[in-house]
Write an enzyme that holds these catalytic residues in place. Structure first.
Site, PDB file in Angstrom:
ATOM      1  N   THR A  20       0.822  -1.211   0.000  1.00 60.29           N
ATOM      2  CA  THR A  20       0.000   0.000   0.000  1.00 60.29           C
ATOM      3  C   THR A  20       0.858   1.265   0.000  1.00 60.29           C
ATOM      4  O   THR A  20       0.477   2.279  -0.578  1.00 60.29           O
ATOM      5  CB  THR A  20      -0.924  -0.020   1.241  1.00 60.29           C
ATOM      6  OG1 THR A  20      -1.700  -1.211   1.179  1.00 60.29           O
ATOM      7  CG2 THR A  20      -1.847   1.173   1.293  1.00 60.29           C
ATOM      8  N   SER A  66       1.768  -7.713  -0.662  1.00 58.29           N
ATOM      9  CA  SER A  66       2.603  -8.677   0.065  1.00 58.29           C
ATOM     10  C   SER A  66       1.968 -10.053   0.177  1.00 58.29           C
ATOM     11  O   SER A  66       2.675 -11.037   0.404  1.00 58.29           O
ATOM     12  CB  SER A  66       2.958  -8.141   1.450  1.00 58.29           C
ATOM     13  OG  SER A  66       1.827  -8.033   2.265  1.00 58.29           O
ATOM     14  N   THR A  99       1.744  -4.454   4.248  1.00 64.81           N
ATOM     15  CA  THR A  99       1.609  -4.769   5.675  1.00 64.81           C
ATOM     16  C   THR A  99       0.977  -6.140   5.934  1.00 64.81           C
ATOM     17  O   THR A  99       1.118  -6.681   7.028  1.00 64.81           O
ATOM     18  CB  THR A  99       0.757  -3.698   6.384  1.00 64.81           C
ATOM     19  OG1 THR A  99      -0.485  -3.584   5.689  1.00 64.81           O
ATOM     20  CG2 THR A  99       1.468  -2.364   6.420  1.00 64.81           C
ATOM     21  N   ASP A 100       0.279  -6.676   4.918  1.00 62.02           N
ATOM     22  CA  ASP A 100      -0.463  -7.919   5.163  1.00 62.02           C
ATOM     23  C   ASP A 100       0.436  -9.057   5.650  1.00 62.02           C
ATOM     24  O   ASP A 100       0.076  -9.801   6.561  1.00 62.02           O
ATOM     25  CB  ASP A 100      -1.187  -8.377   3.898  1.00 62.02           C
ATOM     26  CG  ASP A 100      -2.393  -7.490   3.565  1.00 62.02           C
ATOM     27  OD1 ASP A 100      -2.692  -6.571   4.336  1.00 62.02           O
ATOM     28  OD2 ASP A 100      -3.024  -7.736   2.521  1.00 62.02           O
TER      29      ASP A 100
HETATM   30  N1  ASP Z   1      -2.627  -5.334   0.500  1.00 67.71           N
HETATM   31  C1  ASP Z   1      -1.505  -4.654   0.977  1.00 67.71           C
HETATM   32  C2  ASP Z   1      -0.269  -5.527   1.002  1.00 67.71           C
HETATM   33  O1  ASP Z   1      -0.028  -6.218   1.969  1.00 67.71           O
HETATM   34  C3  ASP Z   1      -1.741  -4.080   2.314  1.00 67.71           C
HETATM   35  C4  ASP Z   1      -0.657  -3.141   2.683  1.00 67.71           C
HETATM   36  O2  ASP Z   1       0.280  -2.952   1.994  1.00 67.71           O
HETATM   37  O3  ASP Z   1      -0.783  -2.576   3.708  1.00 67.71           O
HETATM   38  O4  ASP Z   1       0.508  -5.448   0.098  1.00 67.71           O
END
Ligand code: ASP
Length: 335
Positions: A20, A66, A99-100
């Protein structure tokens, strides 16, 4: 900490992987359904204040969300981090990441990076186009922490929402809030506010240069390990499927204090009968699953305070060589 003159600024290697923090949406109020489209160079450009902290060299390892990261990419990230850290002129590595699954990459690196130099993972909960996007300040804080001398030797770090968290303990605890990363029980290592970095704690579990794990370039994949989530009325079909697919280990996201339901007990018996490792973690987000006498009788390993996804990371590395239950439990006790 004060600003560095250009001659004194440390060199930081910034590795972009996507997430993100590198995403853009159609309008500033759109907080989901965005697209990963910014490369790591544009992330640096978007925060001119970063230039006061460090000189950057950068590399785009991938640019994806991720949850799309698999073994090949995970190993590549580890190799690239080790390669950057081996360069004498590089003081630290910062990795932008979704973050995932950030906690999985962070803990993996914590176990296989061979350097005392700081390694910091950072992400964002809002796309770069959002009102109050959190990525720019998170990135600034990540670099602030990375160039802080006190970060040396603290293992891999996660910096999100003003907190510095040990990779061993960081876990995503909210689906959307900018305060998404929580540290059950152990507490954060420190806080960062602009240029000011303050540490209160240091991690005690083995990591980086004190870790016995390493990944060499010949390694293409890691041993397959599944996580099976337990619940009322569970059956044994998921264990059968996992074993049928060739799992070398199963991590149970058990109920409560690592309880084995009738299905989980049957699954554990099946797995262990086939020489497949079985680890009890908990679907409860706080507390530890400690070794019990029954574990010894059954041949099961207790995950201690590792959540299921981190227990899986450790188990996969552990299974790179043959190990009995005692040796596996020792790893879960020490890392
Ligand atoms: N969908 C995103 C990922 O993990 C969520 C994020 O980046 O916070 O790439």
């Amino acid at each position: 900490m004060s600003n560095y003159s250009s001659e004194q600024r440390p060199v930081v290697a910034l590795i972009g992987t996507g997430g993100t923090i590198a995403s853009v949406a159609g309008v500033e109020t759109q907080l989901s359904d965005y697209t990963v489209s910014n490369d790591v160079g544009s992330l640096i450009q978007a925060v001119p204040a970063l230039q006061s902290l460090a000189v950057f060299e950068f590399e785009q390892v991938c640019n994806i969300e991720s949850h799309g990261i698999g073994d090949a990419l995970l190993l590549r990230i580890a190799h690239r981090v080790n390669a950057w850290l081996a360069l004498e002129h590089v003081s630290a590595v910062v990795i932008t990441h979704g973050t995932d699954t950030l906690e999985e990459t962070a803990y993996f690196l914590n176990l296989v990076v061979k350097s005392e130099k700081p390694v910091v993972l950072v992400g964002a909960m809002r796309p770069s186009s959002a009102l109050s996007a959190d990525g720019p300040l998170n990135l600034f804080h990540a670099v602030s922490a990375a160039v802080c001398r006190e970060s040396v030797g603290k293992g891999v770090l996660v910096v999100m929402n003003d907190r510095i968290i040990a990779a061993r303990h960081a876990t995503k605890g909210h689906t959307t809030n900018v305060d998404a990363f929580v540290v059950p029980e152990q507490g954060c290592l420190g806080v960062v506010s602009g240029l000011d970095v303050q540490y209160f704690n240091a991690p005690l579990r083995r990591h980086t240069t004190r870790s016995e794990f390493c990944v060499d370039h010949a390694l293409q994949s890691l041993p397959p390990v599944d996580i099976i989530y337990d619940y009322q009325g569970a059956g044994t079909h998921l264990y059968e499927a996992s074993l049928g697919a060739g799992a070398r280990g199963i991590v149970l996201a058990a109920t409560g204090n690592g309880s084995l339901s009738p299905a989980a007990l049957a699954g554990a018996t099946m797995a262990l009968g086939q020489g497949v490792a079985f680890v009890r973690a908990s679907r409860v987000w706080q507390g530890s699953v400690r070794p019990s006498q029954r574990d010894g009788q059954l041949g099961v390993v207790a995950a201690q305070s590792l959540n299921p996804q981190k227990a899986r990371v450790l188990l996969r590395l552990a299974l790179l060589e043959p190990r009995d239950r005692v040796s596996l439990q020792r790893l879960f006790d020490e890392y």
